[in-house]
Design an enzyme around this catalytic site. Structure first.
Site, PDB file in Angstrom:
ATOM      1  N   HIS A  58      42.047  35.470  37.931  1.00  0.00           N
ATOM      2  CA  HIS A  58      40.239  35.808  38.249  1.00  0.00           C
ATOM      3  C   HIS A  58      38.916  35.497  37.824  1.00  0.00           C
ATOM      4  O   HIS A  58      38.861  34.797  36.842  1.00  0.00           O
ATOM      5  CB  HIS A  58      40.211  37.402  38.742  1.00  0.00           C
ATOM      6  CG  HIS A  58      40.053  37.653  36.636  1.00  0.00           C
ATOM      7  ND1 HIS A  58      39.051  37.893  36.142  1.00  0.00           N
ATOM      8  CD2 HIS A  58      41.008  38.111  36.561  1.00  0.00           C
ATOM      9  CE1 HIS A  58      38.874  38.784  35.479  1.00  0.00           C
ATOM     10  NE2 HIS A  58      40.548  38.809  35.458  1.00  0.00           N
TER      11      HIS A  58
ATOM     12  N   GLU B 187      46.878  43.127  37.011  1.00  0.00           N
ATOM     13  CA  GLU B 187      47.006  43.163  34.682  1.00  0.00           C
ATOM     14  C   GLU B 187      47.665  43.949  34.576  1.00  0.00           C
ATOM     15  O   GLU B 187      48.097  44.999  34.634  1.00  0.00           O
ATOM     16  CB  GLU B 187      45.595  43.088  34.606  1.00  0.00           C
ATOM     17  CG  GLU B 187      45.117  42.930  32.846  1.00  0.00           C
ATOM     18  CD  GLU B 187      45.406  41.433  32.921  1.00  0.00           C
ATOM     19  OE1 GLU B 187      46.769  41.279  33.096  1.00  0.00           O
ATOM     20  OE2 GLU B 187      45.089  40.770  32.056  1.00  0.00           O
TER      21      GLU B 187
END
Length: 255
Positions: free
Chosen positions: A13, A91
């Site tokens: 990201h 994550e």
């Protein structure tokens, strides 16, 4: 035996304010992209605009979804695609360290004789737990992509050179009609790449060493793989994987 060859591009990201300040986000902090992060996502989208994608997967966290949406916006092949948001791509959970300084966790790891990423803070996910999530996502992706695209083949004239990197956006996937875009997170990508190499026996790009392979990708860094899948007893199984390039960030060097 018949096989399906498809591309897999992993993208980290874009930057958030937490990244900029050197703070850990993990799972508890669902921060949006910063202005720079939005610019990075735009740059990644423009870089990949002519690369064909057949599937798009993203972590269900805001920073990954924003990055994926921005890449898709610039890409003609994505106009009819729906992004699949999957919590398996989240994550790593850094437990009590989330919201704290990355440097503090690095020092904790050093004191424990370990490295970061790789060190598990109190109440955080272990590397083994994260690897299980990676394995589950890969299996899920193989069944979905195989089920949707089995029987599609790439152009023979491109097959011989598709595994080499020439510094172009479509390296490795030129003429390959099946290509999955996966937008996820930095530490998660470290675990995924290590799993690909150590357990799936992924071959490395020419001139790339293991230390580089296992390093942290920059924000909107790109890693590309070519997978070969076969059908056995109604299920799709991985029979080969090759890395075309890792951590490519040419698109953000001018930002």
């Amino acid at each position: 035996m018949k096989a399906l060859r498809f591309g897999l591009t992993l993208v980290r990201h874009g930057e958030t304010h937490y990244n900029k300040q050197g703070l850990l986000q993990g799972q508890a902090i669902d921060a949006p992209l910063s202005d720079i992060g939005l610019q990075q996502a735009e740059a990644a989208g423009i870089y990949l605009k002519d690369v064909m994608f057949s599937n798009v997967f993203a972590s269900d966290m805001l920073r990954a979804k924003q990055t994926a949406e921005t890449i898709m916006k610039h890409n003609n092949s994505c106009s009819g695609l729906q992004m699949s948001c999957d919590p398996l791509l989240k994550e790593i959970s850094f437990g009590t360290a989330e919201g704290g300084r990355v440097q503090d966790v690095k020092e904790m790891a050093r004191a424990a004789g370990q490295t970061f990423p790789g060190f598990t803070p109190p109440e955080g996910e272990t590397q083994e737990q994260v690897k299980e999530r990676v394995k589950e996502f890969v299996e899920k992706m193989l069944q979905q992509v195989g089920g949707e695209h089995w029987g599609q083949t790439d152009r023979e004239e491109d097959e011989a050179r598709s595994s080499t990197a020439e510094g172009k956006p479509d390296d490795g996937v030129r003429g390959v009609p099946v290509h999955a875009l996966v937008v996820t997170h930095g530490a998660y990508m470290c675990v995924a790449v290590r799993y690909f190499v150590e357990e799936l026996h992924c071959s490395l790009p020419q001139g790339c060493d293991v230390a580089t392979m296992f390093s942290l990708s920059p924000n909107t860094g790109l890693c590309r793989f070519v997978l070969t899948v076969r059908k056995e007893g109604g299920r799709f199984t991985l029979s080969g994987i090759h890395c075309v390039f890792v951590h490519r960030g040419d698109h953000v060097k001018q930002l």
